[in-house]
Design a protein around this motif. Structure first.
Motif, PDB file in Angstrom:
ATOM      1  N   MET A 157       4.338  -9.194 -10.499  1.00  0.00           N
ATOM      2  CA  MET A 157       2.932  -9.580 -10.520  1.00  0.00           C
ATOM      3  C   MET A 157       2.152  -8.934  -9.373  1.00  0.00           C
ATOM      4  SD  MET A 157       2.432 -11.414 -13.225  1.00  0.00           S
ATOM      5  CE  MET A 157       3.521 -10.155 -13.921  1.00  0.00           C
ATOM      6  N   GLU A 158       2.835  -8.669  -8.259  1.00  0.00           N
ATOM      7  CA  GLU A 158       2.173  -7.961  -7.154  1.00  0.00           C
ATOM      8  C   GLU A 158       1.709  -6.581  -7.583  1.00  0.00           C
ATOM      9  OE1 GLU A 158       4.053  -9.664  -2.989  1.00  0.00           O
ATOM     10  OE2 GLU A 158       5.193  -8.189  -4.141  1.00  0.00           O
ATOM     11  N   ASP A 159       2.419  -5.968  -8.525  1.00  0.00           N
ATOM     12  CA  ASP A 159       1.994  -4.663  -9.033  1.00  0.00           C
ATOM     13  C   ASP A 159       0.582  -4.735  -9.598  1.00  0.00           C
ATOM     14  OD1 ASP A 159       4.454  -3.665  -8.352  1.00  0.00           O
ATOM     15  OD2 ASP A 159       5.240  -3.594 -10.395  1.00  0.00           O
ATOM     16  N   ASP A 160       0.260  -5.873 -10.213  1.00  0.00           N
ATOM     17  CA  ASP A 160      -1.049  -6.018 -10.854  1.00  0.00           C
ATOM     18  C   ASP A 160      -2.181  -6.161  -9.848  1.00  0.00           C
ATOM     19  OD1 ASP A 160      -0.025  -5.802 -13.365  1.00  0.00           O
ATOM     20  OD2 ASP A 160       0.108  -7.952 -13.738  1.00  0.00           O
ATOM     21  N   LEU A 161      -1.867  -6.285  -8.569  1.00  0.00           N
ATOM     22  CA  LEU A 161      -2.900  -6.324  -7.537  1.00  0.00           C
ATOM     23  C   LEU A 161      -3.428  -4.925  -7.234  1.00  0.00           C
ATOM     24  CD1 LEU A 161      -1.327  -8.868  -5.012  1.00  0.00           C
ATOM     25  CD2 LEU A 161      -3.140  -9.291  -6.692  1.00  0.00           C
ATOM     26  N   TYR A 162      -2.806  -3.919  -7.831  1.00  0.00           N
ATOM     27  CA  TYR A 162      -3.209  -2.528  -7.617  1.00  0.00           C
ATOM     28  C   TYR A 162      -3.534  -1.880  -8.954  1.00  0.00           C
ATOM     29  CZ  TYR A 162      -1.642  -3.263  -2.876  1.00  0.00           C
ATOM     30  OH  TYR A 162      -1.521  -3.751  -1.611  1.00  0.00           O
ATOM     31  N   ILE A 180      -3.094  -0.002 -11.945  1.00  0.00           N
ATOM     32  CA  ILE A 180      -1.840   0.334 -12.608  1.00  0.00           C
ATOM     33  C   ILE A 180      -1.950   1.679 -13.318  1.00  0.00           C
ATOM     34  CG2 ILE A 180      -0.158  -0.401 -14.334  1.00  0.00           C
ATOM     35  CD1 ILE A 180      -0.316  -2.189 -11.869  1.00  0.00           C
ATOM     36  N   ASN A 181      -0.988   2.550 -13.065  1.00  0.00           N
ATOM     37  CA  ASN A 181      -0.907   3.837 -13.768  1.00  0.00           C
ATOM     38  C   ASN A 181       0.566   4.181 -13.972  1.00  0.00           C
ATOM     39  OD1 ASN A 181      -3.766   5.003 -13.946  1.00  0.00           O
ATOM     40  ND2 ASN A 181      -3.643   4.448 -11.788  1.00  0.00           N
ATOM     41  N   TYR A 182       1.143   3.717 -15.055  1.00  0.00           N
ATOM     42  CA  TYR A 182       2.527   4.054 -15.357  1.00  0.00           C
ATOM     43  C   TYR A 182       2.567   5.402 -16.061  1.00  0.00           C
ATOM     44  CZ  TYR A 182       3.435  -0.785 -14.140  1.00  0.00           C
ATOM     45  OH  TYR A 182       3.514  -1.969 -13.466  1.00  0.00           O
ATOM     46  N   GLN A 183       3.577   6.182 -15.714  1.00  0.00           N
ATOM     47  CA  GLN A 183       3.637   7.548 -16.226  1.00  0.00           C
ATOM     48  C   GLN A 183       4.467   7.677 -17.495  1.00  0.00           C
ATOM     49  OE1 GLN A 183       1.731  10.019 -14.909  1.00  0.00           O
ATOM     50  NE2 GLN A 183       0.934   8.352 -13.632  1.00  0.00           N
ATOM     51  N   ASN A 184       5.551   6.932 -17.597  1.00  0.00           N
ATOM     52  CA  ASN A 184       6.449   7.094 -18.733  1.00  0.00           C
ATOM     53  C   ASN A 184       6.986   5.739 -19.176  1.00  0.00           C
ATOM     54  OD1 ASN A 184       8.696   6.520 -16.878  1.00  0.00           O
ATOM     55  ND2 ASN A 184       8.334   8.606 -16.120  1.00  0.00           N
ATOM     56  N   PHE A 185       7.781   5.751 -20.245  1.00  0.00           N
ATOM     57  CA  PHE A 185       8.295   4.490 -20.774  1.00  0.00           C
ATOM     58  C   PHE A 185       9.255   3.802 -19.812  1.00  0.00           C
ATOM     59  CE2 PHE A 185       6.815   5.999 -24.964  1.00  0.00           C
ATOM     60  CZ  PHE A 185       6.162   4.845 -25.370  1.00  0.00           C
ATOM     61  N   GLU A 186       9.953   4.570 -19.002  1.00  0.00           N
ATOM     62  CA  GLU A 186      10.862   3.946 -18.046  1.00  0.00           C
ATOM     63  C   GLU A 186      10.077   3.134 -17.020  1.00  0.00           C
ATOM     64  OE1 GLU A 186      14.130   2.449 -16.495  1.00  0.00           O
ATOM     65  OE2 GLU A 186      14.012   3.642 -18.341  1.00  0.00           O
ATOM     66  N   ASP A 187       8.941   3.679 -16.565  1.00  0.00           N
ATOM     67  CA  ASP A 187       8.071   2.929 -15.648  1.00  0.00           C
ATOM     68  C   ASP A 187       7.614   1.626 -16.300  1.00  0.00           C
ATOM     69  OD1 ASP A 187       8.269   4.943 -13.790  1.00  0.00           O
ATOM     70  OD2 ASP A 187       6.324   5.843 -14.269  1.00  0.00           O
ATOM     71  N   SER A 201       0.829  -1.204   0.000  1.00  0.00           N
ATOM     72  CA  SER A 201       0.000   0.000   0.000  1.00  0.00           C
ATOM     73  C   SER A 201       0.863   1.254   0.000  1.00  0.00           C
ATOM     74  CB  SER A 201      -0.929   0.004   1.219  1.00  0.00           C
ATOM     75  OG  SER A 201      -1.830  -1.088   1.155  1.00  0.00           O
ATOM     76  N   VAL A 202       1.983   1.193   0.721  1.00  0.00           N
ATOM     77  CA  VAL A 202       2.908   2.325   0.754  1.00  0.00           C
ATOM     78  C   VAL A 202       3.597   2.479  -0.600  1.00  0.00           C
ATOM     79  CG1 VAL A 202       5.037   3.216   1.767  1.00  0.00           C
ATOM     80  CG2 VAL A 202       3.283   2.184   3.238  1.00  0.00           C
ATOM     81  N   ILE A 203       4.012   1.366  -1.165  1.00  0.00           N
ATOM     82  CA  ILE A 203       4.721   1.390  -2.449  1.00  0.00           C
ATOM     83  C   ILE A 203       3.842   1.971  -3.553  1.00  0.00           C
ATOM     84  CG2 ILE A 203       5.696  -0.055  -4.280  1.00  0.00           C
ATOM     85  CD1 ILE A 203       6.637  -1.980  -2.064  1.00  0.00           C
ATOM     86  N   HIS A 204       2.581   1.533  -3.607  1.00  0.00           N
ATOM     87  CA  HIS A 204       1.715   1.904  -4.720  1.00  0.00           C
ATOM     88  C   HIS A 204       0.859   3.139  -4.445  1.00  0.00           C
ATOM     89  CE1 HIS A 204       2.698  -1.615  -7.142  1.00  0.00           C
ATOM     90  NE2 HIS A 204       2.645  -2.332  -6.043  1.00  0.00           N
ATOM     91  N   ASP A 205       0.678   3.472  -3.183  1.00  0.00           N
ATOM     92  CA  ASP A 205      -0.088   4.663  -2.804  1.00  0.00           C
ATOM     93  C   ASP A 205      -1.440   4.718  -3.520  1.00  0.00           C
ATOM     94  OD1 ASP A 205      -0.564   7.012  -1.419  1.00  0.00           O
ATOM     95  OD2 ASP A 205       0.318   8.273  -3.002  1.00  0.00           O
ATOM     96  N   THR A 206      -2.085   3.585  -3.590  1.00  0.00           N
ATOM     97  CA  THR A 206      -3.406   3.512  -4.216  1.00  0.00           C
ATOM     98  C   THR A 206      -4.156   2.315  -3.658  1.00  0.00           C
ATOM     99  OG1 THR A 206      -4.596   3.427  -6.324  1.00  0.00           O
ATOM    100  CG2 THR A 206      -2.628   2.065  -6.133  1.00  0.00           C
ATOM    101  N   GLU A 207      -5.436   2.247  -3.922  1.00  0.00           N
ATOM    102  CA  GLU A 207      -6.254   1.150  -3.416  1.00  0.00           C
ATOM    103  C   GLU A 207      -6.004  -0.120  -4.212  1.00  0.00           C
ATOM    104  OE1 GLU A 207     -10.294   2.286  -3.535  1.00  0.00           O
ATOM    105  OE2 GLU A 207     -10.092   3.874  -2.040  1.00  0.00           O
TER     106      GLU A 207
END
Length: 341
Positions: free
Chosen positions: A157-162, A164-171, A91-97
């Motif tokens: 894969m844990e990222d996909d539990l939140y 997803i909103n990537y901002q740029n190509f590096e993300d 939750s801290v890492i992704h700062d989203t629900e």
């Protein structure tokens, strides 16, 4: 009195039988999940084919957990406290629900923790009973696969539990590395190589394939609340996240310009990835070449549609499906399409 040698022989046979059964289960998972990939694996020597099936089964189940399509049929309540701690960290890492409601979210986190736990068992040499991990442990020891790559995959894969909103190509590249390049770094150890540059090309291959996956799966991901396309890059062409639900978007100049921009990045990764094939052991080149050809065909279809990946799902045409089914590889015509969008 039974000879100790007979007892040892029976024990050895039992272990061998369990391992063979475990590999067979992995093969069934691979075959049921993706007939195309399964067909590409069949060209590998037996020992390599089994290892690839074990790796694929692991990756498939991790993906299924995140998508809510599968959970291990065991009591994971002993992971409740650890799951609470991990959810706080995420939750801290992704700062989203979370993308999923409870108890679905916690159940997914616990299942991924269980996968991590089994990777730890493989590393420490503890006894393993689950078929997927039994086969994976044998493959890891046989081909010296670094488990750090599989742990990175689980993190991706844990990222996909939140949401997803990537901002740029590096993300996006960082996600592609964890979701796909990690797998490529495991696969090259199975395929075999002499030139260490193979690992660098494997990383690029993973990014190429995953960036094509983003286009292929865009409709399904939108339904799940996931947007992998970089938002800042879309904004440069006057496109917002909400616009992705507009059925008229694919016909706009802004979208087509953005797609040219996106595909330029995809093709750059492909150019750096393709050098991998000639560096692999000769008995292993055909399978990844076939897979690459399949993704080239999907990319060509996106170009043929003038960048419209939103109206309907990207897939190979009938002729290319027949080519793939028959194991035919032709030189891709991607360079001819690069200026068409």
């Amino acid at each position: 009195m039974v000879s100790i040698f007979l007892l040892n022989e029976e024990k050895t046979q039992t272990i061998a039988q369990r391992l063979e059964s475990a590999y067979q289960e992995c093969e069934i998972i691979s075959k049921n999940a993706s007939s195309s990939f399964y067909r590409s694996f069949r060209h590998l020597p037996s020992v390599k084919r089994k290892a690839v099936n074990a790796l694929y089964a692991f990756c498939r189940r991790v993906d299924d957990i995140v998508d809510g399509d599968w959970l291990p049929n065991i009591d994971l309540s002993f992971l409740n406290e650890e799951a609470e701690r991990r959810i706080e960290e995420l939750s801290v890492i992704h700062d989203t629900e979370p993308a999923n409601k409870e108890p679905g979210h916690t159940n997914r986190v616990k299942a991924l923790l269980w996968f991590r736990m089994n990777l730890d068992k493989i590393e420490t040499g503890e006894q393993i009973d689950e078929p997927i991990f039994l086969a994976l442990a044998d493959s890891v020891n046989r081909f010296a696969i670094d488990l750090v790559h599989l742990r990175d995959l689980v993190s991706g894969m844990e990222d996909d539990l939140y949401k997803i909103n990537y901002q740029n190509f590096e993300d996006l590249r960082q996600y592609c590395y964890r979701a796909a390049s990690t797998v490529g770094l495991c696969l090259v150890e199975i395929y075999g190589y002499d030139d260490p540059n193979a690992r660098r090309h494997a990383v690029e291959m993973g990014k190429y394939l995953q960036m094509v996956n983003v286009l292929r799966d865009i409709q399904e991901d939108l339904d799940r609340g996931r947007v992998y396309l970089p938002l800042e890059e879309m904004a440069k062409f006057g496109i917002s996240k909400i616009d992705l639900h507009d059925e008229k978007l694919p016909q706009t100049e802004g979208w087509q310009e953005f797609m040219r921009h996106y595909l330029d990045h995809v093709l750059a990764h492909r150019k750096n990835a393709i050098g991998l094939l000639s560096l692999l052991d000769k008995d292993s080149r055909y399978s990844p070449s076939l897979m690459c050809a399949a993704y080239d065909a999907i990319l060509e279809e996106a170009m043929r549609r003038n960048g419209d990946v939103l109206t309907r799902r990207l897939k190979m045409g009938l002729y290319r499906k027949l080519q793939f089914a028959l194991g035919m590889i032709r030189k891709p015509r991607i360079n001819l399409f690069s200026g068409n969008l």
